[in-house]
Design a protein around this motif. Structure first.
Motif, PDB file in Angstrom:
ATOM      1  N   GLY A 191       6.043   8.430  -5.529  1.00  0.00           N
ATOM      2  CA  GLY A 191       4.797   9.190  -5.610  1.00  0.00           C
ATOM      3  C   GLY A 191       3.793   8.576  -6.555  1.00  0.00           C
ATOM      4  O   GLY A 191       2.593   8.478  -6.259  1.00  0.00           O
ATOM      5  N   LEU A 192       4.241   8.139  -7.726  1.00  0.00           N
ATOM      6  CA  LEU A 192       3.334   7.534  -8.706  1.00  0.00           C
ATOM      7  C   LEU A 192       2.760   6.209  -8.213  1.00  0.00           C
ATOM      8  O   LEU A 192       1.560   5.923  -8.408  1.00  0.00           O
ATOM      9  CB  LEU A 192       4.080   7.333 -10.029  1.00  0.00           C
ATOM     10  N   LEU A 193       3.617   5.388  -7.575  1.00  0.00           N
ATOM     11  CA  LEU A 193       3.125   4.114  -7.056  1.00  0.00           C
ATOM     12  C   LEU A 193       2.117   4.333  -5.935  1.00  0.00           C
ATOM     13  O   LEU A 193       1.126   3.601  -5.816  1.00  0.00           O
ATOM     14  CB  LEU A 193       4.292   3.263  -6.568  1.00  0.00           C
ATOM     15  N   ALA A 194       2.381   5.331  -5.076  1.00  0.00           N
ATOM     16  CA  ALA A 194       1.420   5.629  -4.016  1.00  0.00           C
ATOM     17  C   ALA A 194       0.096   6.102  -4.602  1.00  0.00           C
ATOM     18  O   ALA A 194      -0.995   5.709  -4.139  1.00  0.00           O
ATOM     19  CB  ALA A 194       1.998   6.685  -3.078  1.00  0.00           C
ATOM     20  N   PHE A 195       0.164   6.958  -5.640  1.00  0.00           N
ATOM     21  CA  PHE A 195      -1.074   7.445  -6.274  1.00  0.00           C
ATOM     22  C   PHE A 195      -1.816   6.308  -6.971  1.00  0.00           C
ATOM     23  O   PHE A 195      -3.050   6.206  -6.891  1.00  0.00           O
ATOM     24  CB  PHE A 195      -0.721   8.547  -7.272  1.00  0.00           C
ATOM     25  N   ALA A 196      -1.063   5.423  -7.626  1.00  0.00           N
ATOM     26  CA  ALA A 196      -1.690   4.278  -8.292  1.00  0.00           C
ATOM     27  C   ALA A 196      -2.273   3.294  -7.291  1.00  0.00           C
ATOM     28  O   ALA A 196      -3.225   2.560  -7.601  1.00  0.00           O
ATOM     29  CB  ALA A 196      -0.664   3.572  -9.180  1.00  0.00           C
ATOM     30  N   GLY A 197      -1.703   3.256  -6.067  1.00  0.00           N
ATOM     31  CA  GLY A 197      -2.201   2.339  -5.047  1.00  0.00           C
ATOM     32  C   GLY A 197      -3.410   2.852  -4.304  1.00  0.00           C
ATOM     33  O   GLY A 197      -3.892   2.169  -3.383  1.00  0.00           O
ATOM     34  N   GLY A 234       0.799  -1.215   0.000  1.00  0.00           N
ATOM     35  CA  GLY A 234       0.000   0.000   0.000  1.00  0.00           C
ATOM     36  C   GLY A 234       0.839   1.275   0.000  1.00  0.00           C
ATOM     37  O   GLY A 234       2.068   1.258   0.228  1.00  0.00           O
ATOM     38  N   PRO A 235       0.169   2.420  -0.236  1.00  0.00           N
ATOM     39  CA  PRO A 235       0.860   3.705  -0.371  1.00  0.00           C
ATOM     40  C   PRO A 235       1.713   4.119   0.817  1.00  0.00           C
ATOM     41  O   PRO A 235       2.783   4.732   0.612  1.00  0.00           O
ATOM     42  CB  PRO A 235      -0.297   4.691  -0.594  1.00  0.00           C
ATOM     43  N   PRO A 236       1.317   3.859   2.101  1.00  0.00           N
ATOM     44  CA  PRO A 236       2.173   4.344   3.196  1.00  0.00           C
ATOM     45  C   PRO A 236       3.605   3.842   3.124  1.00  0.00           C
ATOM     46  O   PRO A 236       4.532   4.528   3.602  1.00  0.00           O
ATOM     47  CB  PRO A 236       1.457   3.822   4.446  1.00  0.00           C
ATOM     48  N   ALA A 254      -3.747   6.302  -3.036  1.00  0.00           N
ATOM     49  CA  ALA A 254      -3.550   7.534  -2.271  1.00  0.00           C
ATOM     50  C   ALA A 254      -4.042   8.728  -3.077  1.00  0.00           C
ATOM     51  O   ALA A 254      -4.006   8.730  -4.316  1.00  0.00           O
ATOM     52  CB  ALA A 254      -2.080   7.709  -1.928  1.00  0.00           C
ATOM     53  N   ASP A 255      -4.522   9.745  -2.384  1.00  0.00           N
ATOM     54  CA  ASP A 255      -4.957  10.937  -3.097  1.00  0.00           C
ATOM     55  C   ASP A 255      -3.735  11.708  -3.597  1.00  0.00           C
ATOM     56  O   ASP A 255      -2.594  11.446  -3.203  1.00  0.00           O
ATOM     57  CB  ASP A 255      -5.829  11.820  -2.214  1.00  0.00           C
ATOM     58  N   ALA A 256      -3.976  12.664  -4.451  1.00  0.00           N
ATOM     59  CA  ALA A 256      -2.869  13.393  -5.086  1.00  0.00           C
ATOM     60  C   ALA A 256      -2.022  14.137  -4.065  1.00  0.00           C
ATOM     61  O   ALA A 256      -0.791  14.213  -4.185  1.00  0.00           O
ATOM     62  CB  ALA A 256      -3.422  14.360  -6.135  1.00  0.00           C
ATOM     63  N   GLY A 257      -2.667  14.696  -3.046  1.00  0.00           N
ATOM     64  CA  GLY A 257      -1.909  15.437  -2.028  1.00  0.00           C
ATOM     65  C   GLY A 257      -0.951  14.549  -1.268  1.00  0.00           C
ATOM     66  O   GLY A 257       0.220  14.897  -1.067  1.00  0.00           O
ATOM     67  N   LEU A 258      -1.429  13.374  -0.816  1.00  0.00           N
ATOM     68  CA  LEU A 258      -0.544  12.453  -0.089  1.00  0.00           C
ATOM     69  C   LEU A 258       0.565  11.936  -0.989  1.00  0.00           C
ATOM     70  O   LEU A 258       1.728  11.824  -0.558  1.00  0.00           O
ATOM     71  CB  LEU A 258      -1.370  11.278   0.457  1.00  0.00           C
TER      72      LEU A 258
END
Length: 381
Positions: A142-148, A108-110, A150-154
């Motif tokens: 950042g891209l992997l977190a967004f794809a997983g 996951g994104p975290p 996460a919102d754009a800000g996180l």
């Protein structure tokens, strides 16, 4: 007096050196503390990701596996940070990058924050151009977190965190390299200063002792010849020898501390007296007065001393001429002896040449067309 002056210089120098060492030690401690702070920050980020994983309601096996892999990433990140050999660094770095990105995709994104271990390793590692690696890893996180999910800000925050940690590591590495270069430069300058001081003492001792011993030898021979004829004059010559030896001893002591600078007028007078004692007629041609920089006057005085010493030692002539002009001095004689090998000049001429070059001047020495030998030193005004 000389010993006291030397001790004073030593006492003055010791605090300066100690202060420099203390400054370097303090800076090293500061950077070491910052390095530890970055490591603790990365550990804290990994702990935050673990807490987020545990609170997210994921299956137990996935949570446990992610936390274990996160701990392994921390250990591997520290290992890569401490690795300096490129052959060992690159495989470990590749494994670290793969582990952090894989953990982000699976858990996951975290867990994107663990990519900061990789950017820190890139900043500290033996990479010539670390910025593309740092930027690429930050963007990937950042891209992997967004794809997983996460919102754009996180995702943007995670990208900035991972990138900035790598940039700070790169800056710290460059600062450490500059400190190392500064330390090596200071050590090199210290070695050069020691070599220069040794060369100065060697030149000064040659000029001082060589000239004095030559005069002593001439006067001793004269005293030996006068002893059966004129005891009173012999006693005068012996007193001159005693005075010359005492003066030489004083000048040698002063040469060690670097306070001595010969005076041109005194050397001209001494040259006339030494030549007269050796039976050589010496003619002096010079201005009534002159205003020369201290270093230039010292060079011309050394030239007179070296030149008259060579006349007494090697010329075999009966006359010599010393000509002083503004910034130049020339010593010539009518001797017949060959006194210099053009390819291998003596220590005295070598020392004079070094002194002249240091002031932007030049030295020339060789046979005269009309016979005899000529030594000339000139310093441009």
């Amino acid at each position: 007096m000389t010993t006291a002056g030397t001790d004073h210089e030593t006492r003055q120098a010791e605090p300066a050196g100690s202060s420099g060492m203390e400054d370097e030690s303090r800076i090293a401690r500061i950077w070491s503390a910052r390095d530890r702070s970055r490591s603790l920050l990365l550990v804290a980020a990994t702990v935050w990701a673990s807490a987020a994983q545990a609170a997210g309601g994921a299956p137990l096996w996935l949570t446990v596996s992610a936390i274990v892999l996160g701990i392994l990433i921390c250990v591997l990140g520290l290992m890569v940070r401490l690795t300096t050999e490129p052959r060992a660094w690159w495989p470990r770095f590749a494994v670290l990058v793969a582990a952090t990105l894989l953990l982000t995709v699976v858990a996951g994104p975290p867990w994107a924050v663990t990519t900061a271990w990789a950017t820190t390793a890139a900043g500290w590692g033996p990479v010539r151009r670390a910025r593309p690696y740092i930027a690429g890893l930050g963007l990937s996180a950042g891209l992997l977190a967004f794809a997983g999910g996460a919102d754009a800000g996180l995702a943007l925050v995670l990208c900035g965190f991972v990138t900035l940690v790598g940039v700070f590591a790169l800056q710290a590495r460059r600062a450490a390299e500059l400190m190392t270069e500064l330390r090596e430069t200071k050590q090199a300058l210290a070695r050069l200063a020691v070599v220069e001081e040794r060369n100065r003492i060697a030149r000064d001792l040659h000029d001082l002792v060589g000239h004095s011993l030559s005069v002593v030898a001439v006067k001793t021979e004269l005293a030996r010849r006068l002893l059966p004829i004129d005891a009173g004059r012999t006693d005068g010559e012996l007193k001159d020898i005693d005075a010359i030896v005492r003066r030489a001893l004083s000048e040698v002591r002063q040469a060690v501390t670097g306070y001595r600078q010969p005076a041109l007028a005194a050397e001209l007078s001494s040259a006339v007296q030494a030549a007269l004692a050796a039976g050589v007629h010496c003619e002096i041609s010079c201005p009534d007065s002159w205003e020369l920089p201290v270093a230039v006057e010292g060079l011309l005085a050394w030239t007179v001393r070296e030149g008259i010493t060579n006349v007494l030692r090697h010329s075999g002539g009966s006359r010599c001429w010393i000509t002083v002009t503004e910034g130049a001095v020339e010593i010539a004689d009518d001797g017949t002896a060959v006194r210099i090998d053009e390819d291998r000049p003596g220590n005295g001429l070598t020392g004079l040449s070094e002194r002249a070059r240091a002031l932007g001047g030049s030295l020339s020495a060789g046979r005269r067309e009309v016979g005899g030998f000529r030594l000339r030193v000139e310093v441009p005004r």
